[in-house]
Scaffold this motif. Structure first.
Motif, PDB file in Angstrom:
ATOM      1  N   TYR A 302      45.707  41.692  39.635  1.00 22.95           N
ATOM      2  CA  TYR A 302      44.376  41.166  39.315  1.00 22.95           C
ATOM      3  C   TYR A 302      44.320  39.641  39.339  1.00 22.95           C
ATOM      4  O   TYR A 302      43.397  39.052  38.777  1.00 22.95           O
ATOM      5  CB  TYR A 302      43.916  41.692  37.956  1.00 22.95           C
ATOM      6  CG  TYR A 302      43.462  43.127  38.016  1.00 22.95           C
ATOM      7  CD1 TYR A 302      42.144  43.443  38.363  1.00 22.95           C
ATOM      8  CD2 TYR A 302      44.338  44.168  37.762  1.00 22.95           C
ATOM      9  CE1 TYR A 302      41.723  44.756  38.436  1.00 22.95           C
ATOM     10  CE2 TYR A 302      43.934  45.488  37.833  1.00 22.95           C
ATOM     11  CZ  TYR A 302      42.620  45.774  38.164  1.00 22.95           C
ATOM     12  OH  TYR A 302      42.200  47.086  38.238  1.00 22.95           O
ATOM     13  N   THR A 303      45.297  39.006  39.980  1.00 21.79           N
ATOM     14  CA  THR A 303      45.302  37.550  40.067  1.00 21.79           C
ATOM     15  C   THR A 303      43.951  37.023  40.572  1.00 21.79           C
ATOM     16  O   THR A 303      43.441  37.475  41.604  1.00 21.79           O
ATOM     17  CB  THR A 303      46.409  37.079  41.022  1.00 21.79           C
ATOM     18  OG1 THR A 303      47.662  37.474  40.498  1.00 21.79           O
ATOM     19  CG2 THR A 303      46.392  35.572  41.179  1.00 21.79           C
ATOM     20  N   GLY A 304      43.399  36.047  39.851  1.00 24.94           N
ATOM     21  CA  GLY A 304      42.162  35.406  40.291  1.00 24.94           C
ATOM     22  C   GLY A 304      40.968  36.335  40.342  1.00 24.94           C
ATOM     23  O   GLY A 304      40.083  36.172  41.191  1.00 24.94           O
ATOM     24  N   ASN A 305      40.906  37.287  39.411  1.00 23.38           N
ATOM     25  CA  ASN A 305      39.811  38.254  39.399  1.00 23.38           C
ATOM     26  C   ASN A 305      38.454  37.553  39.457  1.00 23.38           C
ATOM     27  O   ASN A 305      38.188  36.599  38.720  1.00 23.38           O
ATOM     28  CB  ASN A 305      39.913  39.112  38.138  1.00 23.38           C
ATOM     29  CG  ASN A 305      38.731  40.028  37.967  1.00 23.38           C
ATOM     30  OD1 ASN A 305      37.818  39.734  37.201  1.00 23.38           O
ATOM     31  ND2 ASN A 305      38.725  41.136  38.680  1.00 23.38           N
ATOM     32  N   ALA A 306      37.576  38.030  40.325  1.00 25.62           N
ATOM     33  CA  ALA A 306      36.297  37.355  40.573  1.00 25.62           C
ATOM     34  C   ALA A 306      35.403  37.331  39.341  1.00 25.62           C
ATOM     35  O   ALA A 306      34.732  36.334  39.067  1.00 25.62           O
ATOM     36  CB  ALA A 306      35.576  38.030  41.740  1.00 25.62           C
ATOM     37  N   LEU A 307      35.365  38.429  38.580  1.00 24.92           N
ATOM     38  CA  LEU A 307      34.521  38.462  37.381  1.00 24.92           C
ATOM     39  C   LEU A 307      35.005  37.444  36.356  1.00 24.92           C
ATOM     40  O   LEU A 307      34.207  36.720  35.746  1.00 24.92           O
ATOM     41  CB  LEU A 307      34.524  39.861  36.767  1.00 24.92           C
ATOM     42  CG  LEU A 307      33.927  40.984  37.596  1.00 24.92           C
ATOM     43  CD1 LEU A 307      34.108  42.319  36.878  1.00 24.92           C
ATOM     44  CD2 LEU A 307      32.450  40.733  37.863  1.00 24.92           C
ATOM     45  N   ALA A 308      36.319  37.396  36.138  1.00 29.37           N
ATOM     46  CA  ALA A 308      36.862  36.457  35.165  1.00 29.37           C
ATOM     47  C   ALA A 308      36.639  35.015  35.607  1.00 29.37           C
ATOM     48  O   ALA A 308      36.285  34.154  34.799  1.00 29.37           O
ATOM     49  CB  ALA A 308      38.346  36.735  34.945  1.00 29.37           C
ATOM     50  N   CYS A 309      36.839  34.748  36.892  1.00 26.75           N
ATOM     51  CA  CYS A 309      36.619  33.390  37.396  1.00 26.75           C
ATOM     52  C   CYS A 309      35.158  32.981  37.275  1.00 26.75           C
ATOM     53  O   CYS A 309      34.843  31.822  36.959  1.00 26.75           O
ATOM     54  CB  CYS A 309      37.080  33.283  38.842  1.00 26.75           C
ATOM     55  SG  CYS A 309      38.867  33.352  39.056  1.00 26.75           S
TER      56      CYS A 309
END
Length: 421
Positions: A302-309
């Motif tokens: 999940y590296t760099g997950n779009a939702l978290a970013c």
């Protein structure tokens, strides 16, 4: 809900048997600085849900950003692919961070960020032809996470003692007290710099050791010594970053630029798990090569997950739009005035403050002080989570005078009920 949770969930940082005496608190919803249970009782989140929540729960701007992103892209692997939120977030963090920390490597949590920074530091020197530089230096009382690598540079007994045989221990230097206290660090680096890859520190405040605070002068001196002796400086800003100490990053107060900076907790405003390591351009360049083995081959799904970013970008929008750092400086001055009666209380020791963190020690020899103080505060509608005899406030930034006064009143009740006369 409580019974089902005890039967099915292994809760973190908990002796589960203790919940026979201290029941779990089931949270149904949250809004602003308040948590609500299933019976409608509310609790002031005075510790920002383990130091992650910056702007309160259910913040409309962060909610809206995540909803919009869900409709576009929830996740794609970052190996060989990229997306707008991770690029924007990386650019914005680089522009905010001190020095030239031009590349962001993303992970899921603070301990993972510390692991990554340690691996990067070792691999940097190996790529530079110095594989013997493989030891790490950390401060007495430092905390950098509980995975095996991070625990090796952590000096909090309750977390590390049981796993001592698994660990590759760091070299400890004394915690800097009233004076800058860098003499021991200087002697160590002068004698052993050829085997030392990096010094890792929590800038200005050691969180898990009880909100122990030290002078920016020590951090500035540490930077000078690391540069002189060819040792990387890792700034663990997982707790201290994003305004907690009064500036966006604690390193700013010492005018220090680290070689690697670890970020997490407040990065997404408490919404989603995300961490990153910001790397100096020099460190990044040591991995840039045709040889795959010289690359940094660390990853998770999940590296760099779009939702978290996207949530993190919304958090940075709030900092910019609402001039949060300046507003917090005014709030902190007023809140410290409101805490004056607590600071002067005869059963309070070591009252201290930096930025949006307040802490003190209560006089007590009771080994159950922390759990009793937690229960007393919850009865009065405030979530506090003392560490030993240390009681601290680390509230979301949106609290007002009424909520802060409530925290102070509860803290006074704690010391008058539980501290030793």
């Amino acid at each position: 809900m409580v019974a089902r949770s005890r039967a099915a969930v292994w809760h973190p940082c908990t002796q589960m048997k203790a919940h026979e005496r201290f029941p779990l608190v089931p949270v149904a919803r949250a809004e602003g600085p308040w948590l609500y249970d299933f019976d409608g009782r509310r609790y002031l989140d005075a510790v920002s849900s383990w130091w992650v929540n910056l702007f309160g729960h259910a913040h409309p701007a962060i909610d809206a950003a995540i909803r919009d992103q869900v409709g576009r892209l929830e996740h794609v692997m970052l190996a060989g692919f990229t997306h707008a939120p991770v690029v924007e977030l990386s650019e914005r963090l680089a522009s905010l961070a001190p020095g030239h920390l031009g590349h962001a490597f993303f992970a899921s949590d603070g301990a993972s960020a510390a692991e990554i920074a340690l691996k990067m530091a070792f691999h940097y020197w190996a790529n530079r032809g110095r594989p013997g530089k493989r030891r790490f230096v950390s401060l007495e009382g430092g905390y950098h996470g509980e995975t095996v690598g991070a625990l090796g540079v952590t000096d909090v007994a309750i977390f590390r003692d049981a796993y001592g045989p698994l660990l590759r221990e760091s070299i400890l230097v004394p915690f800097p007290s009233a004076d800058p206290g860098a003499a021991a660090l200087e002697r160590l680096l002068a004698e052993r710099h050829a085997e030392i890859a990096a010094l890792i520190v929590e800038p200005l405040v050691q969180g898990a050791s009880g909100m122990r605070m030290y002078s920016p002068d020590y951090l500035a001196r540490a930077r000078e010594l690391c540069t002189r002796y060819g040792v990387l400086l890792i700034a663990d800003e997982i707790m201290t970053g994003f305004g907690r100490t009064g500036t966006m990053f604690a390193c700013e107060q010492a005018a220090v630029a680290p070689d690697l900076m670890c970020l997490s907790k407040g990065l997404t405003g408490g919404y989603l798990p995300l961490s990153c390591v910001l790397s100096s351009d020099e460190v990044y360049a040591a991995f840039y090569d045709d040889d795959v083995r010289r690359g940094f081959l660390h990853s998770h799904s999940y590296t760099g997950n779009a939702l978290a970013c996207r949530a993190a970008c919304a958090v940075l929008d709030l900092f910019e739009r609402e001039r949060v750092i300046e507003a917090n400086q005014r709030k902190a001055a007023r809140f410290t005035e409101l805490a004056s009666a607590l600071a002067r209380h005869p059963r309070v020791r070591g009252f201290r403050h930096r930025g949006m963190i307040w802490a003190f020690e209560a006089e007590s020899r009771d080994p159950a002080f922390a759990s009793k103080a937690f229960a007393l505060a919850m009865e009065r509608g405030v979530l506090l989570r003392p560490m030993g005899n240390t009681v601290y406030f680390m509230p979301p930034y949106l609290i007002g005078e009424a909520e802060f006064t409530m925290m102070v009143d509860v803290a006074i009740a704690i010391v008058e009920s539980l501290a030793t006369p």
